[in-house]
Design an enzyme around this catalytic site. Sequence first.
Site, PDB file in Angstrom:
ATOM      1  N   TYR A 134     -21.304 -28.648  17.912  1.00  0.00           N
ATOM      2  CA  TYR A 134     -20.819 -27.488  18.668  1.00  0.00           C
ATOM      3  C   TYR A 134     -22.025 -26.756  19.245  1.00  0.00           C
ATOM      4  O   TYR A 134     -22.959 -26.444  18.506  1.00  0.00           O
ATOM      5  CB  TYR A 134     -20.111 -26.483  17.755  1.00  0.00           C
ATOM      6  CG  TYR A 134     -19.112 -27.034  16.795  1.00  0.00           C
ATOM      7  CD1 TYR A 134     -17.758 -26.929  17.046  1.00  0.00           C
ATOM      8  CD2 TYR A 134     -19.513 -27.632  15.603  1.00  0.00           C
ATOM      9  CE1 TYR A 134     -16.821 -27.413  16.148  1.00  0.00           C
ATOM     10  CE2 TYR A 134     -18.582 -28.120  14.696  1.00  0.00           C
ATOM     11  CZ  TYR A 134     -17.247 -27.998  14.980  1.00  0.00           C
ATOM     12  OH  TYR A 134     -16.322 -28.476  14.084  1.00  0.00           O
ATOM     13  N   ASP A 170      -7.180 -23.152   6.088  1.00  0.00           N
ATOM     14  CA  ASP A 170      -6.307 -23.683   7.134  1.00  0.00           C
ATOM     15  C   ASP A 170      -4.874 -23.876   6.635  1.00  0.00           C
ATOM     16  O   ASP A 170      -3.927 -23.718   7.398  1.00  0.00           O
ATOM     17  CB  ASP A 170      -6.866 -25.002   7.678  1.00  0.00           C
ATOM     18  CG  ASP A 170      -8.129 -24.776   8.507  1.00  0.00           C
ATOM     19  OD1 ASP A 170      -8.412 -23.628   8.881  1.00  0.00           O
ATOM     20  OD2 ASP A 170      -8.841 -25.767   8.769  1.00  0.00           O
TER      21      ASP A 170
END
Length: 184
Positions: A134, A170
């Site tokens: 990223y 999550d």
Amino acid sequence: MRIEPSRLDGVVTFVPQPHPDERGWFTRTFDAEIFDQWRGVAGAAAGFIQDSQSRSARGVLRGMHGRRAPGEAKLVRCARGAVHDVLVDARPESPTFGQHEAFLLDDSTFRHLYVPPGMLHGFQALTDWADVCYRIDRAHDPADDLAVSWQDPTLAIEWPLHPPIVSARDASAGSWAELLTRIR
């Protein structure tokens, strides 16, 4: 390097052109000049301030994550293995608000996905190991984190491997409807 548009507003993939020979290959993984030309702003690439990398085993699903306004732009690529990468447009003013799109990122096509601020992002590792890199334009502040369940029925995202391996964070992420009350 080719630039391919997505159906989501402001999302593109950058496709490097590898140069193979008898030793293997060489490719440019980022070119600030090409990025600046695409954005139409000299020095836009200099806005990226951090590079990060994650490694995930096959079946690991990370997402769906985003940041509160002003959001976070990033370039994402898979340097090892392959991932099923998904973006959800969470920008209320966008013509593609609420829509999602999936992309295959892998270590043979070298695609980079440009994720504009205001998107939710997630991926699932498709290979034994997947390294995702990223390039991010703002420092991480946990107070700005947003998350929506990877299995939210309103979004109806199709994930290729079941059951996925997800983190506790999550697994307990809220719904798309809950997120809408926070961003509007």
